[in-house]
Scaffold this active site. Structure first.
Site, PDB file in Angstrom:
ATOM      1  N   GLU A 122       1.067  -0.794  -0.276  1.00  0.00           N
ATOM      2  CA  GLU A 122       0.161   0.399   0.115  1.00  0.00           C
ATOM      3  C   GLU A 122       1.037   0.846  -0.052  1.00  0.00           C
ATOM      4  OE1 GLU A 122      -2.258  -0.175   2.810  1.00  0.00           O
ATOM      5  OE2 GLU A 122      -3.869   2.166   2.108  1.00  0.00           O
ATOM      6  N   ALA A 255       1.573  -0.689  10.636  1.00  0.00           N
ATOM      7  CA  ALA A 255       1.487  -1.768  10.242  1.00  0.00           C
ATOM      8  C   ALA A 255       0.821  -1.895   9.119  1.00  0.00           C
ATOM      9  CB  ALA A 255       0.401  -2.547  11.739  1.00  0.00           C
ATOM     10  N   ASN A 258      -2.648  -6.131   5.265  1.00  0.00           N
ATOM     11  CA  ASN A 258      -2.668  -7.174   4.367  1.00  0.00           C
ATOM     12  C   ASN A 258      -3.032  -8.701   4.155  1.00  0.00           C
ATOM     13  OD1 ASN A 258      -0.576  -5.743   2.803  1.00  0.00           O
ATOM     14  ND2 ASN A 258       0.799  -6.284   5.382  1.00  0.00           N
ATOM     15  N   GLU A 291      -5.394  -3.345  12.344  1.00  0.00           N
ATOM     16  CA  GLU A 291      -5.191  -3.766  11.209  1.00  0.00           C
ATOM     17  C   GLU A 291      -6.438  -5.066  11.079  1.00  0.00           C
ATOM     18  OE1 GLU A 291      -3.578  -1.890   9.522  1.00  0.00           O
ATOM     19  OE2 GLU A 291      -2.779  -0.751  10.887  1.00  0.00           O
ATOM     20  N   GLU A 313     -10.051   3.922   6.177  1.00  0.00           N
ATOM     21  CA  GLU A 313      -9.198   4.957   7.382  1.00  0.00           C
ATOM     22  C   GLU A 313      -9.736   5.525   8.626  1.00  0.00           C
ATOM     23  OE1 GLU A 313      -6.650   3.840   8.016  1.00  0.00           O
ATOM     24  OE2 GLU A 313      -5.492   2.044   5.785  1.00  0.00           O
TER      25      GLU A 313
END
Ligand SMILES: [Zn+2]
Length: 850
Positions: A122, A255, A258, A291, A313
């Protein structure tokens, strides 16, 4: 680096990609200097797209060969990617590229960190791994084979098969390439299991370098708590057989979410009482949760394009703040968030880097991972929830998860869900996503014939590219107190939509005291001419814990500003005595009391002065803050020992809110005590400390009074083997140094053998601390500016992303006097004129220079 003129990308120019991807097979043969990546991708024309231009992103790749449906092709290559003529119908694209992870210091794409391989894709890192339509609206199922001599080979999804020197992974959930991850290395795991609400067993692992296995238990506990919380609060359960977390020492961010393979900066996951402070524990818990929560808000429902970054976000930051509020204290969390918002987002929104929560153009998307997108984005979600209520919010979220699962979405999709559930028109509310700048909210009050009237006026100052501002929807939480301190009107939500609007409260027998913007219900600058008496009254009586804290904060700010401008000779001692009574109230949460002892930061004071038309002088601000702290310590001298005893923790160390609160209060008291006893108590605490919170707070107390020489040596000797603890050692010496010495200290520490500019944590420890030492950085001779500019230029050549983000230390340059402005402008211009400067830093510096 590309030295071509940076291109600007516009939200308005969005078009879908001409081809969909059905599946992706990657074979990665690892080698430090010559990693081979072979791809096999099934494409089909996208019926929703007009444009049939077959362009695959690719940067810093050596193409070895390419085939379409098995026949060799010769694509047209550029430094951005490749173009190729392709068949009309579905086809299979195959290619092989070579890359060099060992020389990748930008830490984007596939790179190496202390001998292990890892990835960061990202926002646009996947294009440094292979040729691909590297955009979030292209979602595909990935199968990955990794070949390498490492004992641990990890990728996204579920493990399929493995043998000596290879492993295969399959991720059944379609995802954009930015969620791709690969890790290989000599790692050990901290394993655990989790049973989901539907009874599915999930294998959990935290993977670390050998020696760090003792620092995983807390992160694992936080992960399981997050998984349970997302089931209970949002009804979402985990969707793979395995969830892996990996700690990496060299990482640009905190962090990365994924799919099924979260990669963490080791500072954001490794924890032990001896090496981590309470603040570290709380941050780790929040980042693990953040995350993990992305699995639903970000991964299963992703962003159509990078302009929509706040979609994932803002919502995920909001969700992790709710989680922390539930795990710990909600008022303490809210106050901490507002302190952070004012420290990081307000200066951004009120300066040259101001941009909407959903930006409309960018040159380098990495520059938009900002406090505005994240923290203001979360505030916008919080306002929406306040406006529609908890129940409706829950319904809307359920609809969002159902309607958009597996899709790449926009802010319009998000708001449509709320419109459908509520029947409300959110057109005006949507301005929060497009209008930049912090609204200022003025309040006037009137009491007549038993009716109390609050009249609000909102105005948002102009920001770059936006001169005219329209009124925002503002949820304003208000409560009214009687003069004897009883609450006569409990918290009521007013919805302001006009530039000026009045609200009446009738049937009152006497003039009440208003508590406005309770819980900081909207991210605005509240301009209220409250008297000192009224603030002291609210500090003593407000039932809203945020506004009690806020009343005290305003008193602190007024007292400091009066000292800085010379209106008063010293601190407001009557207020300090009143505050002492509140702090002595043992029934109050110690963490909350510790927050009451905090002062506005020197940077915040500079901003407040600037807003009043006074040019801030960093040296006077520092002197006033120091004088204030000294006076407070002397005034409270007799009570400090009793208060300190109350904060003693006798039970074994636990990183929970209760103990952390006591330690936070204890640390503030120790800092005061040190000003009175020459550091005797701090030295004793340092010598006897069995946890990092106690050790580090003692150390900073000693640094502040200039008595830390032997403690610093002892600390270094004890911790020289531990990178994360050494980051603290580097940082505190600069952050707490007397301003006149901060630049020299930073210079000295860059010559320390353990200083490594390639490690982002270490670079930030030194130069983040320098930028945070307000009077030190803003030294009148400009030495702070020159030093930071020198190092940002050096870093930019290796790691543009981190360099560009740290350029924002200069964003407030227009606040200061002409001489400092000229020096900062010169430093920025010198960065801008550096030959070969990255597009990341070029964009940041250009925006700041305006
Ligand atoms: Zn995130």
């Amino acid at each position: 680096m590309k030295d071509a003129a940076p291109q600007t990308v516009y939200l308005a120019d969005y078009t879908p990609f001409g081809y969909g991807v059905e599946d992706v097979h990657l074979t990665v043969r690892l080698d430090p200097g010559k990693t081979r990546v072979q791809s096999r991708i099934r494409f089909a024309p996208n019926p929703e797209a007009q444009d049939r231009d077959f362009f695959l992103h690719g940067e810093e790749l050596t193409l070895l060969w390419a085939k379409i449906d098995g026949a060799a092709v010769t694509p047209q290559l550029s430094d951005q990617g490749l173009r190729c003529t392709v068949p009309d119908g579905p086809f299979i694209w195959e290619a092989e590229v070579e890359i060099a992870p060992e020389s990748n210091t930008a830490l984007e794409g596939l790179y190496m960190s202390n001998g292990m391989y890892c990835t960061q894709c990202e926002a646009e890192g996947f294009r440094k791994i292979t040729f691909y339509p590297d955009r979030p609206d292209v979602m595909a199922v990935f199968t990955v084979r990794i070949e390498g001599p490492h004992p641990v080979l990890l990728s996204n999804g579920n493990p399929v098969d493995s043998g000596e020197g290879w492993a295969e992974w399959h991720d059944p959930w379609p995802k954009p390439a930015y969620l791709f991850a690969l890790v290989a290395g000599d790692l050990v795991n901290h394993p655990d299991r989790f049973t989901t609400m539907s009874g599915k067993e999930v294998e959990l692992n935290i993977w670390v370098r050998p020696g760090d296995e003792g620092k995983c238990a807390f992160g694992m506990q936080a992960l399981k708590a997050s998984m349970r919380w997302d089931e209970e609060v949002y009804g979402r359960e985990y969707d793979l057989d395995i969830f892996n977390v990996v700690a990496v020492d060299d990482f640009n961010m905190g962090a990365m979410e994924n799919k099924g393979l979260n990669i963490f900066n080791s500072a954001a996951v490794l924890a032990s009482p001896e090496t981590s402070t309470d603040a570290n524990f709380e941050r780790i818990e929040a980042i693990i949760a953040h995350e993990y929560f992305h699995n639903r808000t970000g991964n299963r429902i992703t962003c159509r394009d990078w302009f929509q970054l706040c979609l994932k976000e803002g919502l995920t930051v909001y969700r992790d703040s709710e989680f922390t509020s539930d795990m710990r204290s909600a008022p303490v969390k809210r106050i901490g968030d507002v302190i952070d918002l004012r420290a990081r987002q307000f200066p951004e929104d009120q300066g040259p880097l101001s941009h909407p929560v959903r930006p409309e153009s960018f040159q380098e998307i990495n520059n938009f991972y900002t406090a505005t997108v994240y923290e203001k984005g979360a505030e916008v979600i919080g306002m929406l929830k306040r406006l529609v209520g908890d129940e409706v919010y829950a319904k809307a979220l359920t609809l969002y998860f159902d309607r958009h699962d597996g899709q790449a979405c926009t802010i319009e999709d998000w708001l449509k869900v709320f419109e459908d559930v509520t029947g409300r028109d959110l057109t005006q509310f949507k301005r929060w996503y497009s209008q930049s700048g912090t609204p200022h909210l003025q309040v006037a009050e009137r009491f007549e014939n038993g009716t109390f009237t609050l009249t609000f006026k909102q105005r948002t100052p102009p920001t770059p590219g936006q001169d005219e501002k329209l009124p925002q929807v503002l949820p304003i939480a208000v409560g009214l107190l009687s003069p004897s301190g009883d609450e006569v009107v409990p918290t009521t939500l007013l919805e302001m939509t006009e530039a000026e609007q009045s609200f009446d409260f009738g049937g009152l027998s006497e003039r009440p005291v208003a508590s406005v913007l309770r819980g900081f219900s909207a991210p605005v600058v509240l301009e209220r001419a409250a008297s000192r008496q009224e603030r002291l009254f609210l500090l003593a009586h407000d039932t809203d814990p945020f506004n009690r804290w806020e009343a005290n904060r305003a008193l602190a700010q007024e007292s400091l500003i009066a000292s800085i401008t010379g209106a008063e000779a010293g601190p407001d001692t009557a207020w300090l005595s009143a505050l002492l009574e509140v702090v002595k109230n043992a029934a109050q949460d110690p963490a909350y009391r510790a927050l009451l002892l905090g002062l506005p930061s020197q940077s915040e004071l500079a901003q407040a002065l600037h807003q009043r038309g006074v040019t801030p002088d960093p040296d006077s601000i520092h002197a006033a803050a120091e004088a204030h702290r000294q006076t407070r310590a002397e005034l409270w001298q007799a009570d400090l020992p009793m208060l300190a005893r109350e904060t003693e923790v006798t039970a074994p160390f636990r990183p929970d809110a209760e103990q952390a609160g006591k330690r936070a209060l204890g640390s503030s008291l120790l800092a005061m005590q040190s000003r009175l006893d020459g550091g005797a108590a701090a030295q004793a605490q340092f010598d006897g400390a069995d946890n990092m919170t106690a050790q580090l707070s003692a150390l900073t107390s000693l640094i502040t009074i200039g008595a830390a020489d032997s403690a610093l040596r002892a600390f270094e000797k004890q911790w020289r083997h531990d990178r994360l603890v050494m980051d603290k050692w580097f940082g505190v010496q600069i952050a707490y140094a007397p301003p006149a010495m901060a630049v020299e200290m930073a210079g000295l520490l860059t010559e320390h053998p353990a200083f490594d500019m390639k490690n982002p944590n270490r670079f930030r420890a030194v130069f983040g601390a320098l930028a945070g030492n307000h009077a030190g950085f803003h030294r009148a001779d400009g030495a702070g500016y020159d030093q930071l500019a020198d190092w940002l230029i050096k870093l930019d050549a290796k790691n543009p992303q981190t360099a560009a983000r740290m350029c924002s230390a200069f964003q407030t340059w227009r606040r200061y006097d002409a001489d400092r402005q000229a020096r900062m402008r010169a430093a920025l211009t010198r960065i801008a004129d550096t030959p070969g400067l990255s597009r990341d830093s070029t964009e940041m510096v250009t925006r700041m220079l305006g």
